[in-house]
Design a protein around this motif. Structure first.
Motif, PDB file in Angstrom:
ATOM      1  N   VAL A  25       0.848  -1.207   0.000  1.00  0.00           N
ATOM      2  CA  VAL A  25       0.000   0.000   0.000  1.00  0.00           C
ATOM      3  C   VAL A  25       0.877   1.248   0.000  1.00  0.00           C
ATOM      4  O   VAL A  25       0.647   2.191  -0.768  1.00  0.00           O
ATOM      5  CB  VAL A  25      -0.940  -0.001   1.250  1.00  0.00           C
ATOM      6  N   ALA A  26       1.897   1.244   0.867  1.00  0.00           N
ATOM      7  CA  ALA A  26       2.798   2.403   0.939  1.00  0.00           C
ATOM      8  C   ALA A  26       3.491   2.625  -0.404  1.00  0.00           C
ATOM      9  O   ALA A  26       3.653   3.772  -0.848  1.00  0.00           O
ATOM     10  CB  ALA A  26       3.825   2.178   2.044  1.00  0.00           C
ATOM     11  N   TYR A  73       1.801   4.688  -2.878  1.00  0.00           N
ATOM     12  CA  TYR A  73       1.883   6.134  -2.637  1.00  0.00           C
ATOM     13  C   TYR A  73       3.321   6.636  -2.776  1.00  0.00           C
ATOM     14  O   TYR A  73       3.646   7.749  -2.363  1.00  0.00           O
ATOM     15  CB  TYR A  73       1.343   6.469  -1.246  1.00  0.00           C
ATOM     16  N   GLU A 124       8.429   4.108   1.039  1.00  0.00           N
ATOM     17  CA  GLU A 124       9.033   2.817   1.377  1.00  0.00           C
ATOM     18  C   GLU A 124       8.765   2.537   2.849  1.00  0.00           C
ATOM     19  O   GLU A 124       9.166   3.330   3.715  1.00  0.00           O
ATOM     20  CB  GLU A 124      10.544   2.875   1.108  1.00  0.00           C
ATOM     21  N   LEU A 125       8.058   1.464   3.098  1.00  0.00           N
ATOM     22  CA  LEU A 125       7.638   1.141   4.472  1.00  0.00           C
ATOM     23  C   LEU A 125       8.401  -0.071   4.976  1.00  0.00           C
ATOM     24  O   LEU A 125       8.540  -1.065   4.263  1.00  0.00           O
ATOM     25  CB  LEU A 125       6.127   0.857   4.477  1.00  0.00           C
ATOM     26  N   ASP A 126       8.877   0.016   6.212  1.00  0.00           N
ATOM     27  CA  ASP A 126       9.519  -1.141   6.850  1.00  0.00           C
ATOM     28  C   ASP A 126       8.400  -2.037   7.407  1.00  0.00           C
ATOM     29  O   ASP A 126       7.664  -1.609   8.300  1.00  0.00           O
ATOM     30  CB  ASP A 126      10.436  -0.651   7.975  1.00  0.00           C
ATOM     31  N   ARG A 165       8.548  -4.645   9.322  1.00  0.00           N
ATOM     32  CA  ARG A 165       8.813  -5.323  10.602  1.00  0.00           C
ATOM     33  C   ARG A 165       7.965  -4.820  11.772  1.00  0.00           C
ATOM     34  O   ARG A 165       7.430  -5.635  12.533  1.00  0.00           O
ATOM     35  CB  ARG A 165      10.302  -5.239  10.935  1.00  0.00           C
ATOM     36  N   PRO A 166       7.813  -3.484  11.957  1.00  0.00           N
ATOM     37  CA  PRO A 166       6.982  -3.064  13.102  1.00  0.00           C
ATOM     38  C   PRO A 166       5.540  -3.549  12.996  1.00  0.00           C
ATOM     39  O   PRO A 166       4.900  -3.821  14.022  1.00  0.00           O
ATOM     40  CB  PRO A 166       7.048  -1.531  13.052  1.00  0.00           C
ATOM     41  N   PHE A 167       5.048  -3.718  11.778  1.00  0.00           N
ATOM     42  CA  PHE A 167       3.656  -4.165  11.603  1.00  0.00           C
ATOM     43  C   PHE A 167       3.532  -5.682  11.813  1.00  0.00           C
ATOM     44  O   PHE A 167       2.489  -6.168  12.240  1.00  0.00           O
ATOM     45  CB  PHE A 167       3.141  -3.721  10.230  1.00  0.00           C
ATOM     46  N   VAL A 221       5.415  -7.249  14.034  1.00  0.00           N
ATOM     47  CA  VAL A 221       5.453  -7.354  15.500  1.00  0.00           C
ATOM     48  C   VAL A 221       4.111  -6.902  16.095  1.00  0.00           C
ATOM     49  O   VAL A 221       3.581  -7.548  17.008  1.00  0.00           O
ATOM     50  CB  VAL A 221       6.610  -6.503  16.076  1.00  0.00           C
ATOM     51  N   LEU A 222       3.554  -5.820  15.556  1.00  0.00           N
ATOM     52  CA  LEU A 222       2.279  -5.312  16.079  1.00  0.00           C
ATOM     53  C   LEU A 222       1.166  -6.340  15.896  1.00  0.00           C
ATOM     54  O   LEU A 222       0.348  -6.551  16.804  1.00  0.00           O
ATOM     55  CB  LEU A 222       1.901  -3.998  15.369  1.00  0.00           C
TER      56      LEU A 222
END
Lengths: 463, 46
Positions: A125-126, A129, A132-134, A136-138, A140-141
């Motif tokens: 998705v990023a 737009y 560049e999205l990492d 990893r935090p998502f 883990v979330l």
């Protein structure tokens, strides 16, 4: 402080019996449905579109046997741990240890793969737009939030799973009614142009069996809820068989739509085939619906996997197959909270390897080992406790035919896996042999042998 | 800092809060209740 009753005896605590057939359905279908949204289509690359359809139905038969056998045994052995508890009562400790380990590994690795999918979807998705999205935090979330939900109680966990799984199922139906011309509209499907003969012959069909498992992998997880349902004899068979029917319909519709919209050469390599099919319709509403469906399917799968892996680990700890410390129940939420917490870093570690296909192959092979166990488990169960000797909530028909069919189809799927992932197959076998050695030499002395057999059954026939 | 970076930090932050909450609660439970009680669940018993 130990809470005590008036009689002076220590008060006992147990998992909460609050679930019904709908929750069992949500647990089983929730774990599996992500396989309809992605993964099943790799069978198209191996065997072509028709090969994938054969795999869908042949593996559907394998899982129907699994659901029938599982429903009978679980409606009798109604305890958390599912197949682990069955193995403990019917086969023996070493088999039980291995089956418990298959369950924990299969579900924890599938959970990690699901979380990776959520991260990758957000990254995509990023990218749309230009960012560049990492992921990893998502990742883990996703694991942390679902573990928190599981920690706080099974009723809310599986109610949430029901809502998001139902949405994902409806999204597939919406795509079908929008593309197939049902109800008078023009059909967008072009089967007559896109379907071909078997591109790699029957060996390709055989190879596709491995990926046909994606359509149904995890439906047997329903029996992990056995200790938390209000009526195991009613809820487990109803939820499991209802889930299996849902999956057979969803799998057939998915194949029908995707092969009518996407050429097989592309379909066999697509990451998100249902979402891609929605994009090809040109409808923004369908695209958004199927994107949310994909996301929900992955989250529901991870949620169900946390539930099942923690129950299996908890049950093994309760019998001291694993350290007893993990066998604690939360006094307020009545969940196996230490097992849930313990498995968080394990799932995150698997996810951070980033090896999605290896992680999933390990998960599939662990599941397949479990199904193989079921085929001879039911034969021994019927022989030791024939019909009429103990009360069964459900009796599956045509015994021993389902057990024989299950054994044969498992053998064919091992061969199919060997063709594509021979090294992984041998590695996983080596892993479980080493784990068995550790159990026999180091762990078994701690097991409470006399207390393992908890079912109020008569002495088995012949003993 | 753009929107996506804020989202990444928020995800890390919420994850830490959730896991932290569970660890604190688990510690609280262990200090409030005895191990015999917490481990008293038995298979097949109500």
């Amino acid at each position: 402080m130990t809470t005590a009753t008036e009689a002076g005896k220590p008060e006992k605590i147990a998992l909460l019996k609050v679930l019904g057939p709908v929750h069992v359905w949500a647990l089983g279908v929730g774990i599996v449905l992500v396989g309809e949204y992605m993964g099943w289509n790799f069978s198209v690359a191996k065997g072509g579109a028709y090969g994938a359809l054969i795999a869908c139905w042949v593996i559907g038969l394998l899982y129907t046997c699994v659901a029938m056998i599982d429903s009978e045994v679980t409606s009798t052995v109604a305890a958390a741990g599912g197949q682990y508890t069955q193995a403990k009562h019917i086969i023996g400790p070493l088999m039980a240890f291995n089956v418990g380990l298959y369950l924990v590994m299969a579900y924890t690795m599938l959970e990690a793969a699901d979380a990776l999918v959520v991260g990758d979807l957000l990254k995509a998705v990023a990218a749309q737009y230009g960012a560049e999205l990492d992921p990893r935090p998502f990742v883990v979330l996703t694991i942390a939030f679902l573990a928190w939900l599981n920690y706080r109680g099974v009723f809310m966990t599986l109610t949430v799973n029901f809502v998001i799984t139902a949405f994902a199922v409806i999204a597939i139906l919406v795509l079908f009614f929008s593309t197939a011309g049902v109800g008078g509209g023009e059909s967008l499907l072009r089967h007559s142009e896109l379907l071909t003969d078997l591109p790699y012959g029957w060996i390709g069909v055989l190879a596709s069996l491995q990926f046909g498992m994606w359509y149904y992998l995890g439906i047997e997880g329903t029996c992990q809820a056995a200790e938390e349902v209000r009526s195991a004899g009613r809820s487990i068979p109803l939820g499991t068989m209802g889930g299996m029917i849902t999956l057979l319909v969803a799998a057939s519709l998915t194949w029908y739509m995707c092969t009518g919209l996407i050429p097989w050469e592309y379909l066999g390599q697509a990451t998100t085939p249902l979402y891609d099919a929605a994009r090809l319709t040109g409808s923004v509403q369908l695209e958004v619906t199927l994107f949310i469906g994909t996301m929900f399917a992955a989250i529901a799968s991870a949620n169900g996997c946390i539930n099942d892996a923690s129950r299996a680990w908890f049950s093994m700890a309760r019998d001291r197959y694993m350290p007893q410390w993990f066998g604690a129940v939360h006094p307020r939420y009545r969940t196996p909270y230490r097992s849930i917490l313990f498995l968080i870093p394990i799932a995150v570690s698997f996810a951070f390897t980033g090896l999605l296909d290896q992680v999933i192959t390990f998960s599939i092979l662990s599941g397949l080992l479990g199904y193989t166990f079921m085929s001879f488990n039911i034969v021994r169960f019927r022989r030791l406790w024939p019909l009429g000797s103990i009360e069964r909530g459900y009796v599956h028909p045509y015994h021993p035919l389902p057990a024989i069919v299950l054994g044969l189809l498992c053998s064919a799927t091992y061969f199919a896996t060997y063709l594509g992932y021979g090294t992984s197959l041998l590695s996983i076998m080596a892993f479980y042999i080493l784990a068995s050695l550790w159990f026999v030499v180091r762990r078994y002395p701690y097991v409470k042998r006399g207390e393992q057999f908890t079912m109020p059954w008569p002495r088995p026939k012949g003993y | 800092m753009d929107f996506w970076s804020v989202l990444e930090y928020a995800a890390w932050g919420i994850s830490v809060v959730l896991v932290g909450w569970m660890l604190v609660d688990a510690r609280f439970v262990s200090t409030t209740y005895g191990e015999d009680f917490l481990l008293s669940s038995r298979e097949g018993e109500e």
